[in-house]
Design an enzyme around this catalytic site. Structure first.
Site, PDB file in Angstrom:
ATOM      1  N   GLU A  16      -0.488   2.097   9.764  1.00  0.00           N
ATOM      2  CA  GLU A  16      -1.466   2.727   9.994  1.00  0.00           C
ATOM      3  C   GLU A  16      -0.887   2.995  11.663  1.00  0.00           C
ATOM      4  OE1 GLU A  16      -2.052   0.045   8.066  1.00  0.00           O
ATOM      5  OE2 GLU A  16      -3.342   0.934   6.512  1.00  0.00           O
ATOM      6  N   TYR A  75      -9.311  -0.189  -4.755  1.00  0.00           N
ATOM      7  CA  TYR A  75      -9.086  -1.942  -4.841  1.00  0.00           C
ATOM      8  C   TYR A  75      -8.849  -1.743  -5.881  1.00  0.00           C
ATOM      9  CZ  TYR A  75      -8.233  -0.824   0.843  1.00  0.00           C
ATOM     10  OH  TYR A  75      -8.554  -0.677   1.814  1.00  0.00           O
ATOM     11  N   THR A  85      -3.931   5.607   7.691  1.00  0.00           N
ATOM     12  CA  THR A  85      -2.649   4.869   6.591  1.00  0.00           C
ATOM     13  C   THR A  85      -1.872   6.139   7.083  1.00  0.00           C
ATOM     14  OG1 THR A  85      -4.393   3.465   5.568  1.00  0.00           O
ATOM     15  CG2 THR A  85      -2.216   4.060   4.551  1.00  0.00           C
ATOM     16  N   GLU A 103      -6.893  -5.793   5.875  1.00  0.00           N
ATOM     17  CA  GLU A 103      -6.957  -4.270   5.479  1.00  0.00           C
ATOM     18  C   GLU A 103      -7.577  -5.078   4.249  1.00  0.00           C
ATOM     19  OE1 GLU A 103      -5.945  -1.123   2.811  1.00  0.00           O
ATOM     20  OE2 GLU A 103      -5.613  -3.213   2.464  1.00  0.00           O
ATOM     21  N   CYS A 109      -3.005   7.648  -1.173  1.00  0.00           N
ATOM     22  CA  CYS A 109      -5.221   7.327  -1.746  1.00  0.00           C
ATOM     23  C   CYS A 109      -6.540   8.042  -0.637  1.00  0.00           C
ATOM     24  CB  CYS A 109      -5.553   6.185  -2.351  1.00  0.00           C
ATOM     25  SG  CYS A 109      -4.020   5.228  -3.251  1.00  0.00           S
ATOM     26  N   HIS A 119     -13.051   5.472  -2.767  1.00  0.00           N
ATOM     27  CA  HIS A 119     -11.933   4.593  -2.217  1.00  0.00           C
ATOM     28  C   HIS A 119     -11.938   3.431  -2.601  1.00  0.00           C
ATOM     29  CE1 HIS A 119      -8.394   4.269  -0.539  1.00  0.00           C
ATOM     30  NE2 HIS A 119      -8.673   3.699   0.444  1.00  0.00           N
ATOM     31  N   CYS A 138       0.785  -1.447  -0.017  1.00  0.00           N
ATOM     32  CA  CYS A 138       0.345   0.214   0.029  1.00  0.00           C
ATOM     33  C   CYS A 138       0.920   1.341  -0.081  1.00  0.00           C
ATOM     34  CB  CYS A 138      -1.064  -0.060   0.932  1.00  0.00           C
ATOM     35  SG  CYS A 138      -2.012   1.462   1.886  1.00  0.00           S
ATOM     36  N   CYS A 179      -4.883  -0.764  -7.127  1.00  0.00           N
ATOM     37  CA  CYS A 179      -3.569  -1.458  -6.571  1.00  0.00           C
ATOM     38  C   CYS A 179      -3.758  -2.673  -5.396  1.00  0.00           C
ATOM     39  CB  CYS A 179      -3.945  -0.279  -4.927  1.00  0.00           C
ATOM     40  SG  CYS A 179      -4.921  -0.644  -3.229  1.00  0.00           S
TER      41      CYS A 179
HETATM   42 FE1  SF4 Z   1      -3.488   1.796  -0.341  1.00  0.00          FE
HETATM   43 FE2  SF4 Z   1      -4.667   0.923  -1.896  1.00  0.00          FE
HETATM   44 FE3  SF4 Z   1      -5.952   2.677  -0.094  1.00  0.00          FE
HETATM   45 FE4  SF4 Z   1      -4.213   3.572  -1.841  1.00  0.00          FE
HETATM   46  S1  SF4 Z   1      -6.734   2.682  -2.247  1.00  0.00           S
HETATM   47  S2  SF4 Z   1      -4.666   3.588   0.049  1.00  0.00           S
HETATM   48  S3  SF4 Z   1      -2.486   1.400  -1.927  1.00  0.00           S
HETATM   49  S4  SF4 Z   1      -5.476   0.030  -0.375  1.00  0.00           S
END
Ligand code: SF4
Length: 496
Positions: free
Chosen positions: A258, A297, A191, A444, A104, A293, A100, A300
């Site tokens: 985190e 996923y 995060t 996560e 984001c 958001h 991660c 990422c």
């Molecule tokens: Fe982390 Fe993915 Fe969230 Fe970006 S979108 S902060 S890489 S978990």
């Protein structure tokens, strides 16, 4: 050009006067902490890639405020193409770091605040949006890293913020002054907070009249007086202190590093306040953030899974099982799950539509589908990786055993599989797979961007079951009345 270099990012962190606790101890500098270094390295990659010409198109964008080229992590989504490029950027960064990269949450929180301040001003005649744009100009021109802080501790889960025994269970305003407000409370699972420049504090749940004190959105410098970071533990985290191959992802760490961030009567001046008591707009703010958001996923985790699939495929070569048809089929299954979520994220973005402020929102059904699939597929991909890699993942000797002249040769002799590969290679791969499929990573994937039930609720709301029943009537009973059936394509919440 307002694009920080990785070195400038690290130096700018060093200049902060943070109050941060790691392992229960106050640290002088997070930059020099081996517990935080991998997470800083990961964010530094987001800065580095923006300077590489072949990645310029996905890593940067043109600011709609200034016309200058800025980092995509500070950009407001101006088109469906912007949304698609964001997902491509996330997959790229996932492939480069295997974990991660943290920025984001701040990006989506910025976009949600931009959109909602516009709507609040339209409804109430306030001037939050112009105020927010001035703040955004600072963020873009300095290429700042923001930690989006959404999740409150929440106290008793059956009670609203105003019903809690401890009213600080949700971040709230404890004092209103002519020049600003004083806030108190905490945000969890933050995060990248400990290596960010700023914390963008947003409410984490919808509010009702009477809960005005909890309806606060504001930006707080990470080193503002009264702000404290308390870093969380992760699976195998003390291995970072040992060095060597046992860390798993030695350069970039596991998930986002985190922390909990506590606000002990922190003063926020007016120019940094973007919502202050407007309970009726909080639900939309949370909804905008979560929808953007959740689509992420597919990008990422797609990039992370590319690295995991690669490590697993290589492990089959090390073991000598790579030619086996069953092994190949399991790798195909991993690829299939990964590409399915990526395709949904790209689809959610391509079907983006404009909000009243002019920014673009992803398709909510597809974005929530992405995230719900992630809560399963990350586990399933990890399960197949365990299956193909063998029980060695849980029992392999450590780096110190390999280096010990009395026993190192025994470890090598009895852990050699395909002699074309040495044992060090096998252990490094195994450690990466172990770490990237262990508890912290899985949890996560389950709860980041909201727990699975949150996605199911949105999906049911978006599904238009009444219209599906009309479709069934039309097909089964032969009615010709198809008026009002939704066309495949862009689905705005207003269409429901
Ligand atoms: Fe982390 Fe993915 Fe969230 Fe970006 S979108 S902060 S890489 S978990």
């Amino acid at each position: 050009m307002p694009l920080k270099t990785p070195e400038e990012y690290v130096e700018s962190l060093r200049a902060l006067d943070l109050r941060a606790y790691i392992g229960g101890e106050l640290v002088k500098s997070v930059v020099d902490s081996p517990m935080i270094a991998p997470h800083i390295n990961t964010v530094a990659k987001t800065y580095e890639l923006a300077h590489i010409p072949e990645h310029r198109d996905v890593m940067t964008a043109v600011s709609h405020l200034t016309g200058e080229r800025i980092h995509r992590y500070t950009h407001m989504f101006q088109s469906a193409d912007d949304l698609v490029k964001k997902i491509q950027m996330l997959r790229l960064l996932g492939q480069v770091t295997g974990t991660c990269f943290q920025r984001c949450v701040g990006l989506d929180a910025l976009n949600a605040t931009y959109a909602v301040t516009y709507e609040v001003d339209q409804a109430n005649g306030t001037d939050y949006h112009e105020r927010f744009k001035r703040y955004l100009l600072d963020v873009q021109s300095q290429d700042l890293m923001l930690a989006g802080a959404m999740t409150d501790p929440k106290g008793h889960r059956a009670k609203r913020p105003s019903e809690q025994e401890d009213p600080d269970a949700f971040v709230r305003v404890v004092e209103r002054r002519p020049d600003g407000v004083v806030i108190r409370g905490a945000k969890l699972h933050n995060t990248g907070g400990i290596n960010s420049h700023e914390v963008l504090v947003l409410p984490g749940t919808g509010l009702i009249p009477g809960e005005e004190d909890w309806a606060i959105a504001c930006a707080v410098p990470a080193d503002a007086p009264g702000v404290t970071f308390i870093f969380g533990r992760q699976s195998n985290d003390s291995r970072k202190l040992e060095g060597g191959c046992d860390i798993g992802n030695p350069r970039f760490g596991v998930v986002g590093g985190e922390a909990m961030v506590v606000f002990e009567d922190v003063f926020v001046p007016n120019e940094r306040i973007f919502l202050n008591g407007e309970t009726g707009h909080v639900g939309q703010l949370v909804n905008y953030f979560a929808t953007w958001h959740r689509a992420n996923y597919g990008g990422c985790k797609g990039g992370n899974a590319d690295v995991l699939i690669g490590a697993t495929a290589k492990m089959t070569k090390v073991l000598g099982t790579d030619k086996n048809a069953v092994v190949k089929d399991k790798l195909i299954e991993m690829i299939h799950m990964n590409e399915t979520t990526y395709a949904s994220a790209i689809g959610a973005s391509a079907m983006g539509y404009p909000l009243p402020c002019g920014s673009y929102m992803v398709d909510a059904m597809m974005a929530n589908t992405v995230k719900l699939n992630i809560t399963r597929n990350v586990y399933q991909i990890g399960r197949l990786s365990h299956d193909l890699s063998g029980g060695f993942l849980a029992t392999m000797p450590d780096q110190k055993a390999l280096e010990n002249p009395e026993i190192g040769h025994l470890v090598r002799k009895y852990h050699t599989a395909n002699p074309e590969y040495d044992v060090d290679e096998r252990i490094k791969l195994g450690r990466y797979i172990e770490n990237m499929t262990s508890v912290t990573t899985l949890v996560e994937a389950m709860h980041g961007a909201g727990s699975p039930q949150a996605q199911r609720i949105v999906m049911l709301g978006q599904a238009q079951l009444d219209k599906k029943m009309a479709m069934a009537d039309q097909v089964i009973n032969g009615t010709d009345d198809v008026a009002g059936l939704p066309l495949p394509g862009r689905r705005r919440p207003a269409d429901d």
